[in-house]
Motif scaffolding. Sequence first.
Motif, PDB file in Angstrom:
ATOM      1  N   GLU A   1       0.884  -1.161   0.000  1.00 27.48           N
ATOM      2  CA  GLU A   1       0.000   0.000   0.000  1.00 27.48           C
ATOM      3  C   GLU A   1       0.923   1.213   0.000  1.00 27.48           C
ATOM      4  N   LEU A   2       1.416   1.522  -1.161  1.00 23.30           N
ATOM      5  CA  LEU A   2       2.497   2.509  -1.297  1.00 23.30           C
ATOM      6  C   LEU A   2       2.156   3.822  -0.620  1.00 23.30           C
ATOM      7  N   PRO A   3       3.136   4.446   0.057  1.00 20.44           N
ATOM      8  CA  PRO A   3       4.569   4.091   0.058  1.00 20.44           C
ATOM      9  C   PRO A   3       4.957   3.034   1.091  1.00 20.44           C
ATOM     10  N   HIS A   4       3.981   2.322   1.654  1.00 18.45           N
ATOM     11  CA  HIS A   4       4.276   1.385   2.733  1.00 18.45           C
ATOM     12  C   HIS A   4       4.140  -0.066   2.273  1.00 18.45           C
ATOM     13  N   TYR A   5       4.850  -0.921   2.993  1.00 21.11           N
ATOM     14  CA  TYR A   5       4.699  -2.366   2.862  1.00 21.11           C
ATOM     15  C   TYR A   5       4.418  -2.929   4.252  1.00 21.11           C
ATOM     16  N   TYR A   6       3.568  -3.924   4.304  1.00 24.99           N
ATOM     17  CA  TYR A   6       3.179  -4.506   5.589  1.00 24.99           C
ATOM     18  C   TYR A   6       3.331  -6.029   5.533  1.00 24.99           C
ATOM     19  N   ASN A   7       3.689  -6.606   6.673  1.00 25.78           N
ATOM     20  CA  ASN A   7       3.597  -8.049   6.844  1.00 25.78           C
ATOM     21  C   ASN A   7       2.167  -8.306   7.326  1.00 25.78           C
ATOM     22  N   SER A   8       1.325  -8.823   6.441  1.00 25.70           N
ATOM     23  CA  SER A   8      -0.118  -8.874   6.707  1.00 25.70           C
ATOM     24  C   SER A   8      -0.652 -10.291   6.659  1.00 25.70           C
ATOM     25  N   ALA A   9      -1.827 -10.447   7.235  1.00 24.08           N
ATOM     26  CA  ALA A   9      -2.607 -11.675   7.110  1.00 24.08           C
ATOM     27  C   ALA A   9      -4.040 -11.270   6.798  1.00 24.08           C
ATOM     28  N   ILE A  10      -4.693 -12.027   5.920  1.00 24.73           N
ATOM     29  CA  ILE A  10      -6.083 -11.722   5.620  1.00 24.73           C
ATOM     30  C   ILE A  10      -6.939 -12.960   5.826  1.00 24.73           C
ATOM     31  N   LEU A  11      -8.210 -12.702   6.100  1.00 18.99           N
ATOM     32  CA  LEU A  11      -9.213 -13.744   6.284  1.00 18.99           C
ATOM     33  C   LEU A  11     -10.151 -13.714   5.098  1.00 18.99           C
ATOM     34  N   ILE A  12     -10.265 -14.850   4.412  1.00 20.73           N
ATOM     35  CA  ILE A  12     -11.124 -14.968   3.232  1.00 20.73           C
ATOM     36  C   ILE A  12     -12.299 -15.869   3.579  1.00 20.73           C
ATOM     37  N   SER A  13     -13.489 -15.469   3.175  1.00 18.43           N
ATOM     38  CA  SER A  13     -14.695 -16.239   3.461  1.00 18.43           C
ATOM     39  C   SER A  13     -14.847 -17.376   2.452  1.00 18.43           C
ATOM     40  N   PRO A  14     -15.721 -18.349   2.746  1.00 18.76           N
ATOM     41  CA  PRO A  14     -15.978 -19.434   1.781  1.00 18.76           C
ATOM     42  C   PRO A  14     -16.567 -18.928   0.468  1.00 18.76           C
ATOM     43  N   GLU A  15     -17.084 -17.702   0.481  1.00 20.37           N
ATOM     44  CA  GLU A  15     -17.615 -17.105  -0.741  1.00 20.37           C
ATOM     45  C   GLU A  15     -16.531 -16.415  -1.556  1.00 20.37           C
ATOM     46  N   GLY A  16     -15.272 -16.438  -1.039  1.00 16.90           N
ATOM     47  CA  GLY A  16     -14.165 -15.839  -1.773  1.00 16.90           C
ATOM     48  C   GLY A  16     -14.018 -14.347  -1.571  1.00 16.90           C
ATOM     49  N   GLU A  17     -14.488 -13.845  -0.425  1.00 13.27           N
ATOM     50  CA  GLU A  17     -14.376 -12.419  -0.117  1.00 13.27           C
ATOM     51  C   GLU A  17     -13.384 -12.189   1.015  1.00 13.27           C
ATOM     52  N   VAL A  18     -12.586 -11.113   0.895  1.00 10.96           N
ATOM     53  CA  VAL A  18     -11.707 -10.715   1.998  1.00 10.96           C
ATOM     54  C   VAL A  18     -12.568 -10.044   3.061  1.00 10.96           C
ATOM     55  N   ILE A  19     -12.620 -10.651   4.250  1.00 13.15           N
ATOM     56  CA  ILE A  19     -13.506 -10.117   5.288  1.00 13.15           C
ATOM     57  C   ILE A  19     -12.747  -9.647   6.532  1.00 13.15           C
ATOM     58  N   GLY A  20     -11.435  -9.865   6.566  1.00 13.59           N
ATOM     59  CA  GLY A  20     -10.656  -9.422   7.708  1.00 13.59           C
ATOM     60  C   GLY A  20      -9.186  -9.290   7.357  1.00 13.59           C
ATOM     61  N   LYS A  21      -8.488  -8.411   8.071  1.00 15.12           N
ATOM     62  CA  LYS A  21      -7.062  -8.206   7.821  1.00 15.12           C
ATOM     63  C   LYS A  21      -6.357  -7.832   9.113  1.00 15.12           C
ATOM     64  N   HIS A  22      -5.115  -8.321   9.260  1.00 14.68           N
ATOM     65  CA  HIS A  22      -4.256  -7.903  10.368  1.00 14.68           C
ATOM     66  C   HIS A  22      -2.892  -7.550   9.803  1.00 14.68           C
ATOM     67  N   ARG A  23      -2.361  -6.427  10.216  1.00 10.83           N
ATOM     68  CA  ARG A  23      -0.999  -6.022   9.869  1.00 10.83           C
ATOM     69  C   ARG A  23      -0.117  -6.211  11.092  1.00 10.83           C
ATOM     70  N   LYS A  24       0.931  -6.993  10.934  1.00  8.83           N
ATOM     71  CA  LYS A  24       1.811  -7.355  12.043  1.00  8.83           C
ATOM     72  C   LYS A  24       2.278  -6.109  12.786  1.00  8.83           C
ATOM     73  N   ILE A  25       2.096  -6.124  14.092  1.00  7.66           N
ATOM     74  CA  ILE A  25       2.390  -4.960  14.923  1.00  7.66           C
ATOM     75  C   ILE A  25       3.824  -4.979  15.437  1.00  7.66           C
ATOM     76  N   HIS A  26       4.314  -6.140  15.832  1.00  8.90           N
ATOM     77  CA  HIS A  26       5.655  -6.281  16.402  1.00  8.90           C
ATOM     78  C   HIS A  26       6.537  -6.993  15.377  1.00  8.90           C
ATOM     79  N   LEU A  27       7.494  -6.282  14.834  1.00 16.79           N
ATOM     80  CA  LEU A  27       8.297  -6.806  13.734  1.00 16.79           C
ATOM     81  C   LEU A  27       9.523  -7.555  14.237  1.00 16.79           C
ATOM     82  N   ASP A  28       9.908  -8.609  13.482  1.00 23.04           N
ATOM     83  CA  ASP A  28      11.129  -9.354  13.752  1.00 23.04           C
ATOM     84  C   ASP A  28      12.328  -8.635  13.139  1.00 23.04           C
ATOM     85  N   ASP A  29      13.520  -9.176  13.388  1.00 29.43           N
ATOM     86  CA  ASP A  29      14.712  -8.570  12.795  1.00 29.43           C
ATOM     87  C   ASP A  29      14.764  -8.790  11.285  1.00 29.43           C
ATOM     88  N   TRP A  30      14.022  -9.787  10.747  1.00 28.33           N
ATOM     89  CA  TRP A  30      14.075 -10.041   9.303  1.00 28.33           C
ATOM     90  C   TRP A  30      13.070  -9.207   8.514  1.00 28.33           C
TER      91      TRP A  30
END
Length: 574
Positions: free
Chosen positions: A375-404
């Motif tokens: 999502e320029l200018p940013h990049y996120y380590n994210s996870a999304i939740l997809i429904s059985p109907e094939g819709e994105v219904i939830g998202k989480h962007r990692k809050i605590h980052l690792d060294d990598w």
Amino acid sequence: MEKPFKAASVQFNPKLNRRNANIRELKSRVKQAAEQGAKLIVTPEMATTGYHYLDRSAISTYVDTIPGLTTDQFSEIAEEYGVYIVIGMAKEDLETGLYYNSSALVGPEGYIGKYRKIHQWVVENYWSCWGDIGCPVYETEIGKISMIICQDSTYLESARLAAVNGADILCFPTNSSSASISMLQHWSEMNGLYVVSANRSNKEEDFQMIGASAIWSPYGDKIAEAPVSRNEEGEGPGLLIGEINPADYQNPAKDRMLERRMDSYKELMLFLGPWDYTKNTHSRHIKAGAIQYEPVIGNKEANLHKVKQLIDEKVEEDVNLIVLPEVSVIGPVKTKKKQDIHSFAETDDGPTVREMKKIAQEKGAHIVFGFAEKELPHYYNSAILISPEGEVIGKHRKIHLDDWDEHWATPGNQISITPVNGFGRIGMMIGYDAVFPEVASVMAVKRADMICIPTSWNGQYGIELSMNDDMFDKPYPKGTVSTWDAVAKGAQSFTIVANFVGTEENFKGRSAIYNLDQNYTEDETVIASETEESVLVNNFHTMKTDWWLDQEKLILTRRTAFYKPLVTREPPFF
């Protein structure tokens, strides 16, 4: 003190209504510990009186002030031997006439300080007020000492308060049947604290206390542990001694305190009690699968092919929730430059997401998967939740980052729950987020029925649980990791963890689906292997309203007024 020293747990069984006799015997045991070289000595909860009292009048003869006659007697021993003693006792506040389930700390120079139990169990509610002084930390020659009592450890906030307030050692008087002491290894490793636990080992009224007093290191290592007792008369007073090394007061968990994201935890302070109309009110049958595989780092095509193959061949038709590892189709790409992630990143309608939508539709299942989000200018380590109907219904962007991923990812700042009609409330955290118990606490407040954790774990945090299996109706399965078990129990939410395997990056596998309480035998915790690719499947029913503790009871008994040090930089309450 810079040199290692001995600490002792006095596993002592007081007699109900026999305060003077109990104190005489307890003093003898404390002296014995001091004569064996212990510099810190901890006694059980309500060690001077016994535990079961019906009301204020029943215990009124046996309460004491702090400081008072009891602390004076133990202060004499502390001065004589140069030791520090924690006494579990019933306290009366002279100014108000109120009673508290308390512990007192005395040392070579006399009385030092007290703690009043914040989170109470049923029995003491009939006579004791809930604690009102927070979680003080007392500076001594042997380190900074804090105290919590028994039921407190069921709440992840309690030990966290001690750590955030600067403690090195957490003293834990308890009368436990297993529930409270089963969390001590988790809290020692997660908070970087030595934990010294003193329990009883007999039956009082209808309540069996099981002994198993223990001393844990700040790394979650078992220093000493007494046997489990199922004997109604107890195994007799005992003494457990282990070594504390002040060099370990500074440790990785303490270092992680600087990485806490307090602005993301503010909802931890909310009290969504009985009038929370957003909560789920029905138990749901869930059949969840965690997909574990060896990634080809940076190769979307190969990883996506493997994911499809595993799901096609090994995911049963009635599985309704599938969780994949962190950055599922690229793996944890290591790069020092933000622009280098660009070719791997995509929007939440990118080609990989579209493929996952197709899989969700084909399997008729919810899917949680991780990706590098653009999502320029940013990049996120994210996870999304997809429904059985094939819709994105939830998202989480990692809050605590690792060294990598800290070199390319922008931290997220929201802890969200996705309500799904007819299914439940789903929370997501990613990898390293799980190390910070505040995240699970917010998810409990928001009534998550399930928590999904895509991760890329190679042993950089967490420890395998090693409590005595005899304390549980069903032993923990081999490979249980403290971090994820703490999430499930701390939030009272079934927790699905998906991890990689593979020798190149030394991934540790152990994808898992965690139960809410190891003594609840209708559901079970299941753990995948450390090395094999697999699809781990487990059935469970959400919302355990028939158990001694469920999420509703947890929510109704949280003491938010005292959690402020977890979410602000203000001085502690005390």
